[in-house]
Design a protein around this motif. Structure first.
Motif, short mmCIF file in Angstrom:
data_model
loop_
_atom_site.label_atom_id
_atom_site.label_comp_id
_atom_site.label_asym_id
_atom_site.label_seq_id
_atom_site.Cartn_x
_atom_site.Cartn_y
_atom_site.Cartn_z
N TRP A 227 -60.83 -1.63 19.85
CA TRP A 227 -61.06 -2.00 21.25
C TRP A 227 -62.20 -3.01 21.38
CZ3 TRP A 227 -60.44 2.54 25.24
CH2 TRP A 227 -59.15 3.06 25.13
N GLY A 228 -63.25 -2.87 20.57
CA GLY A 228 -64.38 -3.80 20.65
C GLY A 228 -63.97 -5.25 20.48
N PRO A 229 -63.29 -5.59 19.37
CA PRO A 229 -62.83 -6.97 19.20
C PRO A 229 -61.88 -7.44 20.30
CG PRO A 229 -62.77 -5.82 17.11
CD PRO A 229 -63.07 -4.78 18.15
N GLU A 230 -61.08 -6.51 20.83
CA GLU A 230 -60.15 -6.89 21.91
C GLU A 230 -60.92 -7.26 23.18
OE1 GLU A 230 -56.42 -4.89 24.34
OE2 GLU A 230 -56.76 -4.34 22.25
N SER A 253 -70.77 -3.90 22.94
CA SER A 253 -71.98 -3.36 22.30
C SER A 253 -71.97 -1.84 22.31
CB SER A 253 -73.22 -3.89 23.03
OG SER A 253 -74.40 -3.35 22.48
N THR A 254 -71.49 -1.26 23.41
CA THR A 254 -71.40 0.20 23.50
C THR A 254 -70.39 0.74 22.49
OG1 THR A 254 -71.96 0.15 25.84
CG2 THR A 254 -70.86 2.13 25.04
N LEU A 255 -69.23 0.12 22.41
CA LEU A 255 -68.20 0.56 21.48
C LEU A 255 -68.67 0.49 20.03
CD1 LEU A 255 -65.12 -1.13 23.17
CD2 LEU A 255 -65.39 1.33 22.83
N ALA A 256 -69.55 -0.46 19.73
CA ALA A 256 -70.02 -0.63 18.35
C ALA A 256 -70.73 0.62 17.85
CB ALA A 256 -70.96 -1.83 18.26
N ARG A 257 -71.26 1.44 18.75
CA ARG A 257 -71.92 2.67 18.33
C ARG A 257 -70.93 3.68 17.76
NH1 ARG A 257 -77.21 4.14 21.93
NH2 ARG A 257 -78.03 2.02 22.09
N LEU A 276 -72.81 8.31 20.68
CA LEU A 276 -73.11 7.30 21.70
C LEU A 276 -74.61 7.27 21.99
CD1 LEU A 276 -71.72 5.30 23.68
CD2 LEU A 276 -71.68 7.15 25.35
N ALA A 277 -75.27 8.39 21.85
CA ALA A 277 -76.70 8.47 22.16
C ALA A 277 -77.59 7.97 21.02
CB ALA A 277 -77.07 9.92 22.49
N GLN A 278 -76.98 7.61 19.88
CA GLN A 278 -77.75 7.14 18.73
C GLN A 278 -77.65 5.62 18.61
OE1 GLN A 278 -79.70 9.14 16.90
NE2 GLN A 278 -79.06 10.77 18.30
N PRO A 279 -78.78 4.91 18.67
CA PRO A 279 -78.75 3.44 18.52
C PRO A 279 -78.16 3.03 17.18
CG PRO A 279 -80.88 4.18 19.33
CD PRO A 279 -80.14 5.41 18.93
#
Length: 279
Positions: A227-230, A253-257, A276-279
């Motif tokens: 989904w991120g690349p899309e 950026s959110t999906l990358a987590r 999701l809560a971890q950078p």
């Protein structure tokens, strides 16, 4: 007219299921095993696809080639196909922006006939019936429509422009996928303050709200690598249209987590929110 031989590049969860539907009206559906994962091998076997050793062999034997791969790989794959002087129908069915679709068409034409495609819906298994939207040369598109006649993949022709199907796919993805990301953020925030059940109760009183489906967050996490690349492609399309792309870039950026949760079918809601809560 004799049934065509079809090549699929490459059989992911969507590609393999779509290819299996194409097999209904094809002499054979081929895929290239070289460099593919064990999961791809198992998936291709599950859907009854025929393995060939190399990409040149697949291209030499195929009348129609369908490209369904991660968006970032679409253009590089088309260059490989162009390098082998493919002369059949090339269906560019990836979630890529319209400018990229144009470049791919320019790369492959006039030797090949390029049809732009966009699949909207879930893979055609278990009663699911996605729609494959098509645009481009009418004769070539008609061959693709015939390939899926009577199958779980519905087709709809949009017009002669080689970019229309991609534009529609990304327009839909802009809302559908980014909305799921917002749901995850909403529940992550609510959980932090101990009001996640209350948020669910509020959402349950509203019809057709993604907030009423928190269990889908884990599925979103497992699909984040795709989904991120899309959404990055969709952001580029927004920018090209003079519209602000920042929200989608933030969603990317959110999906990358969740990138390390790739296709994890065992992931729970708690696991997804923890990641999701971890950078």
């Amino acid at each position: 007219m004799a049934q065509p031989t079809v090549g699929i590049l490459h059989p992911g969860s969507m590609g393999a299921a779509v290819a299996a539907c194409a097999a209904t009206n094809a002499a054979a559906v081929l895929w290239c095993q070289a460099g593919r994962s064990t999961a791809s091998v198992e998936r291709a076997a599950q859907f009854g696809l025929t393995s060939v050793a190399t990409l040149p062999e697949l291209l030499d034997r195929s009348d129609i080639v369908i490209s369904l791969c991660p968006p970032a790989a679409a253009e590089g794959l088309s260059r490989e196909v162009a390098g082998h002087a493919f002369t059949g129908v090339y269906v560019e069915a990836n979630a890529i922006n319209p400018e990229r679709s144009r470049r791919i068409a320019e790369l492959l034409e006039p030797k090949a006939s390029v049809v732009d495609g966009g699949v909207i819906g879930s893979p055609p298994v278990g009663g699911k019936t996605p729609t494959l939207f098509l645009s481009g040369p009418a004769t070539a598109a008609a061959r693709v429509e015939a390939l899926f006649a009577g199958t779980a993949v519905q087709t709809k022709m949009l017009g002669p422009e080689v970019w229309s199907a991609s534009a529609l796919k990304l327009s839909y993805a802009t809302f559908q996928k980014a909305s799921r990301v917002l749901v995850a953020l909403s529940f992550g925030l609510a959980r932090e303050y101990g009001v996640d059940q209350e948020l669910l109760d509020v959402a349950a009183r509203r019809r057709d709200s993604y907030l009423s489906e928190p269990r889908y967050i884990a599925k979103t996490a497992a699909r984040a690598w795709r989904w991120g690349p899309e959404l990055e492609e969709a952001a580029d399309a927004l920018a090209a249209a003079g519209l602000p792309p920042e929200m989608l870039r933030a969603a990317v950026s959110t999906l990358a987590r969740w990138n390390d949760a790739k296709d994890d079918s065992e992931l729970t809601l708690t696991d997804a929110l923890d990641r999701l809560a971890q950078p």
